[in-house]
Design a protein around this motif. Structure first.
Motif, PDB file in Angstrom:
ATOM      1  N   LEU A   3       8.357 -44.196  19.633  1.00 33.76           N
ATOM      2  CA  LEU A   3       9.395 -44.660  18.723  1.00 33.76           C
ATOM      3  C   LEU A   3       8.948 -44.500  17.275  1.00 33.76           C
ATOM      4  O   LEU A   3       9.720 -44.051  16.417  1.00 33.76           O
ATOM      5  N   TRP A   4       7.700 -44.842  17.008  1.00 34.40           N
ATOM      6  CA  TRP A   4       7.133 -44.633  15.664  1.00 34.40           C
ATOM      7  C   TRP A   4       7.211 -43.159  15.282  1.00 34.40           C
ATOM      8  O   TRP A   4       7.611 -42.799  14.175  1.00 34.40           O
ATOM      9  N   GLY A   5       6.833 -42.292  16.215  1.00 36.58           N
ATOM     10  CA  GLY A   5       6.867 -40.866  15.952  1.00 36.58           C
ATOM     11  C   GLY A   5       8.272 -40.343  15.717  1.00 36.58           C
ATOM     12  O   GLY A   5       8.503 -39.530  14.812  1.00 36.58           O
ATOM     13  N   LEU A   6       9.232 -40.805  16.509  1.00 32.25           N
ATOM     14  CA  LEU A   6      10.619 -40.385  16.334  1.00 32.25           C
ATOM     15  C   LEU A   6      11.158 -40.834  14.976  1.00 32.25           C
ATOM     16  O   LEU A   6      11.889 -40.088  14.310  1.00 32.25           O
ATOM     17  N   PHE A   7      10.792 -42.027  14.560  1.00 29.15           N
ATOM     18  CA  PHE A   7      11.259 -42.554  13.277  1.00 29.15           C
ATOM     19  C   PHE A   7      10.746 -41.700  12.124  1.00 29.15           C
ATOM     20  O   PHE A   7      11.515 -41.275  11.249  1.00 29.15           O
ATOM     21  N   LEU A   8       9.451 -41.419  12.119  1.00 29.84           N
ATOM     22  CA  LEU A   8       8.886 -40.608  11.038  1.00 29.84           C
ATOM     23  C   LEU A   8       9.373 -39.163  11.113  1.00 29.84           C
ATOM     24  O   LEU A   8       9.645 -38.536  10.080  1.00 29.84           O
ATOM     25  N   ALA A   9       9.485 -38.633  12.318  1.00 34.98           N
ATOM     26  CA  ALA A   9       9.945 -37.248  12.470  1.00 34.98           C
ATOM     27  C   ALA A   9      11.368 -37.067  11.960  1.00 34.98           C
ATOM     28  O   ALA A   9      11.740 -35.981  11.507  1.00 34.98           O
TER      29      ALA A   9
END
Length: 266
Positions: free
Chosen positions: A171-177
């Motif tokens: 989820l963190w990765g999707l948010f930043l991506a």
């Protein structure tokens, strides 16, 4: 690293539909018997590929043993937070606090979804043990590093599905991506993969625990919170409520210069 666009309260139908469809397809591929066999094969091959070198390479063993303890989890959490709140990296300085609060709201949404999904997993008997408790010829990290259990070393799990740790990372990765350009997206993907590896190497989780269970929860959380105005609106409300506290700390030496305390701008 250039910033793509300011945070805004908007619906993103494409992202909403894509995330929901991908989540359903992933779970469906794991439940459908023919494709489940492919997942089982991938699970076993991935585990042996990552775990077997522990027996022959002390350096490999040390790297992943250190990566599996609590202090490393804390360091990873600090790094994840730092990449959010550092001004002008992924977000402009005056939107850092809003971005942090949006991620916080999204993580609360993830926690609620994960709690509900765990009940479904329990009711439908989808739960299983991790590979170190199921497969033979396993290199147990706890045997290579006796006594490290007091530091939180984890190389086994009786309830490994879904990958809770992985769902947070994803989820963190999707948010930043969603706000980064391609060079940044590749860096984020690399970090997410590296941070997920310790539990896969140790045998606490199967690959599908992360790539099906963890990603399923992360995709639905992103769809609910970040592909709709929910996270933005909730974060804006929280930001307004926190203004007295922000004003207080913004007057402190050093701390007051942090981007997370800068005046917010929608």
């Amino acid at each position: 690293m250039s910033i793509v666009a300011p945070l805004q309260p908007r619906w993103s139908p494409a992202a909403l539909i894509t995330c929901c469809v991908l989540a359903i397809l992933l779970l469906g591929s794991w439940l459908f018997a023919p494709s489940r066999e492919l997942w089982t094969l991938a699970d076993e091959q991935a585990f042996y590929l990552l775990n077997a070198p522990l027996a022959h390479s002390p350096a490999w063993a040390w790297v992943w043993a250190i990566g599996s303890v609590r202090i490393t989890d804390l360091a990873v959490a600090v790094l994840m937070l730092a990449l959010i709140i550092r001004g002008d990296l992924f977000f402009s300085a005056n939107q850092v606090r809003l971005a942090f609060l949006m991620l916080l709201v999204s993580l609360v949404g993830l926690l609620l979804l994960r709690t509900g999904f765990n009940q479904v997993v329990k009711a439908l008997d989808w739960q299983h043990a991790g590979p170190s408790l199921v497969l033979s010829e396993v290199v147990r990290m706890s045997e290579l590093f006796p006594g490290w259990d007091e530091y939180g070393l984890k190389d086994a799990s009786k309830r490994s599905f879904p990958g809770d740790h992985a769902s947070v990372l994803m989820l963190w990765g999707l948010f930043l991506a969603s706000v980064a350009r391609w060079p940044g997206r590749l860096a984020i993907l690399a970090l997410v993969v590296v941070f997920m590896l310790p539990r896969l190497v140790a045998g606490a989780h199967w690959l599908s625990d992360n790539m099906v269970g963890g990603l399923f929860i992360a995709l639905l959380s992103y769809a609910l919170c970040l592909a709709t105005p929910l996270a933005f609106n909730a974060a804006s409300w929280l930001d307004a409520k926190l203004q007295p506290l922000v004003s207080f700390f913004s007057r402190w030496p050093v701390i007051g210069s942090w981007a997370v305390l800068k005046p917010a701008q929608s």
